[in-house]
Write an enzyme that holds these catalytic residues in place. Structure first.
Site, mmCIF file in Angstrom:
data_model
loop_
_atom_site.group_PDB
_atom_site.id
_atom_site.type_symbol
_atom_site.label_atom_id
_atom_site.label_comp_id
_atom_site.label_asym_id
_atom_site.label_seq_id
_atom_site.Cartn_x
_atom_site.Cartn_y
_atom_site.Cartn_z
ATOM 1 N N TYR A 108 3.441 -0.471 -10.465
ATOM 2 C CA TYR A 108 2.321 -0.489 -8.644
ATOM 3 C C TYR A 108 2.149 -1.677 -8.402
ATOM 4 O O TYR A 108 2.218 -2.779 -9.676
ATOM 5 C CB TYR A 108 1.327 0.720 -9.135
ATOM 6 C CG TYR A 108 0.026 -0.122 -8.581
ATOM 7 C CD1 TYR A 108 -0.272 1.228 -7.222
ATOM 8 C CD2 TYR A 108 -1.270 -0.656 -8.415
ATOM 9 C CE1 TYR A 108 -1.291 0.830 -6.555
ATOM 10 C CE2 TYR A 108 -2.146 -0.615 -8.040
ATOM 11 C CZ TYR A 108 -2.393 -0.377 -6.497
ATOM 12 O OH TYR A 108 -3.413 -0.105 -6.397
ATOM 13 N N GLU A 117 -0.079 -2.600 -0.614
ATOM 14 C CA GLU A 117 0.133 -2.349 -1.721
ATOM 15 C C GLU A 117 1.217 -1.331 -1.989
ATOM 16 O O GLU A 117 1.598 -0.403 -0.677
ATOM 17 C CB GLU A 117 -1.223 -0.927 -1.535
ATOM 18 C CG GLU A 117 -1.276 -0.253 -3.382
ATOM 19 C CD GLU A 117 -2.727 1.040 -2.597
ATOM 20 O OE1 GLU A 117 -2.967 1.217 -3.893
ATOM 21 O OE2 GLU A 117 -2.873 1.607 -1.324
ATOM 22 N N ASN A 141 -10.422 10.006 -8.136
ATOM 23 C CA ASN A 141 -8.765 9.226 -7.715
ATOM 24 C C ASN A 141 -8.927 8.038 -8.778
ATOM 25 O O ASN A 141 -10.205 7.271 -8.793
ATOM 26 C CB ASN A 141 -8.672 8.211 -6.381
ATOM 27 C CG ASN A 141 -7.146 7.961 -6.295
ATOM 28 O OD1 ASN A 141 -7.862 6.934 -5.354
ATOM 29 N ND2 ASN A 141 -6.513 8.421 -6.603
ATOM 30 N N GLU A 143 -1.606 6.771 -12.019
ATOM 31 C CA GLU A 143 -1.752 8.062 -11.249
ATOM 32 C C GLU A 143 -3.028 9.247 -11.131
ATOM 33 O O GLU A 143 -1.911 10.179 -11.168
ATOM 34 C CB GLU A 143 -2.324 6.897 -9.550
ATOM 35 C CG GLU A 143 -3.259 7.750 -8.646
ATOM 36 C CD GLU A 143 -2.837 6.692 -6.889
ATOM 37 O OE1 GLU A 143 -4.103 6.685 -6.235
ATOM 38 O OE2 GLU A 143 -1.772 5.433 -7.132
ATOM 39 N N TYR A 153 4.606 0.553 -4.070
ATOM 40 C CA TYR A 153 4.639 1.567 -5.445
ATOM 41 C C TYR A 153 6.025 1.745 -5.651
ATOM 42 O O TYR A 153 7.300 2.494 -4.276
ATOM 43 C CB TYR A 153 4.201 2.723 -5.131
ATOM 44 C CG TYR A 153 2.703 3.656 -5.276
ATOM 45 C CD1 TYR A 153 2.095 3.490 -5.785
ATOM 46 C CD2 TYR A 153 1.956 3.032 -3.930
ATOM 47 C CE1 TYR A 153 0.450 4.569 -5.967
ATOM 48 C CE2 TYR A 153 0.869 3.254 -4.249
ATOM 49 C CZ TYR A 153 -0.010 3.462 -4.919
ATOM 50 O OH TYR A 153 -1.099 4.375 -4.969
#
Length: 341
Positions: free
Chosen positions: A105, A114, A73, A205, A116
């Protein structure tokens, strides 16, 4: 004579120094291969990976290039610290070989979130397995809204348990305008509240994949007439719910235990229960859920207490409230937008 020349030379050097100091110098391109954050050409940048080969090159202004391979990741990008509900412009290329996201993000604290706004993705839709909570139509497309729970996973404060908020664009793109406020407002209407902003980047990402991207991000101008988003409730898809509440009242206070039962045929994940308190009631504390606001139309979110409601499953939450004589129970129960009996 020697003293005069030396004095003149010193004056010229001083003048030259003043002149040079007044000229803004652009940072040279910088290549990064290990975890770090900082600023470059007036923009915040973040580079994170857990392993593998990731090469990020910081360019002019808000531009960056990245190549990755052999990773589990990685998340990299340029943007701002702190983030905000501003308008963002971006352009470039995005070429994942496998799973990858191109997204606005960011993170907030208190609560730790978190988030997105996904503009494009590779072989895997990040909403897979999540319950759709609603949608928002803005900037030329409809975005589906989801919430997922991460348990003891990496975060900006170390390993922690936190929610992820998602807006996933139905029509993919690599370039355009993101009216960030429209997403934040749509999330709030669904009970998905953000905290104090930490950083915010236009991120690339990659997850168990390889690929590359080249992105330039900039601050957009706030529209004179802001885009008016439309938020639609989720399609319950045959799901149904039943609510039973038991009120225990005294003088100017009461407690209410609410049992939520999933009477549908599919699981309800990341649930939010919305209801309306009787006039004059104010919640002072609660258990097994988070409650916001404390009066009027309230949304109770599972907040990690109960991850899902399987078919036939149930859970009990509750709160304590003050009242001014009206101790009636709440009304108008809806679970993730679907009315409950």
């Amino acid at each position: 004579m020697r003293l005069l020349i030396s004095g003149a030379t010193a004056i010229l050097m001083a003048v030259g120094s003043v002149t040079l100091a007044g000229v803004a110098q652009a940072d040279a391109d910088r290549t990064i291969t290990s975890n770090s954050t900082g600023t470059h050409n007036g923009f915040f940048y973040s580079y994170w990976k857990d392993n593998g080969n990731v090469t990020m090159t910081l360019g002019a202004g808000g531009s960056y290039r990245v190549q990755w391979s052999g990773i589990n990741n990685t998340v990299v990008g340029k943007g701002w610290n702190p983030g905000s509900s501003h308008t963002v412009n971006y352009s470039g290329t995005f070429s994942p070989n496998g799973n990858g996201y191109l997204a606005l993000y960011g993170w907030t604290t208190n609560p730790l979130i978190e988030y997105y706004v996904v503009e494009n993705f590779g072989s895997y839709n990040p909403s897979t397995g999540a319950t759709r909570l609603g949608s928002v139509t803005t900037d030329g497309s409809t975005y589906d809204i989801y919430r997922t729970l991460r348990v003891n996973q990496p975060s900006i404060i170390g390993n922690a348990t936190f929610y992820q908020y998602w807006s996933v664009r139905q029509q993919h793109r690599v370039g355009g305008t993101i009216t960030t406020a429209n997403h934040f407002n749509a999330w709030a209407r669904l009970g998905l509240n953000l905290g104090t902003h930490n950083y915010q980047i236009l991120a690339t990402e990659g997850y168990q994949s390889s690929g590359s991207s080249s992105i330039t991000v900039s601050e957009g101008s706030t529209p004179t007439e802001p885009t008016q988003p439309t938020t639609s409730p989720p399609n319950p898809g045959g799901a149904a719910c039943k609510v039973t509440n038991a009120v225990n009242a005294w003088n100017t206070g009461l407690t209410d235990n609410i049992t939520i039962a999933n009477t549908g045929t599919s699981a309800v994940n990341g649930w939010s229960l919305r209801f309306t308190l009787a006039p004059g009631q104010t919640i002072t504390s609660g258990w097994s859920a988070s409650y916001s606001p404390s009066s009027g139309q309230v949304t109770a979110t599972n907040a990690g207490y109960n991850a899902d409601l399987p078919p036939g499953g149930s859970t009990t939450i509750g709160f304590q409230a003050n009242h001014n004589g009206n101790s009636a129970g709440p009304t108008g129960f809806t679970l993730n937008g679907a009315a409950c009996s």
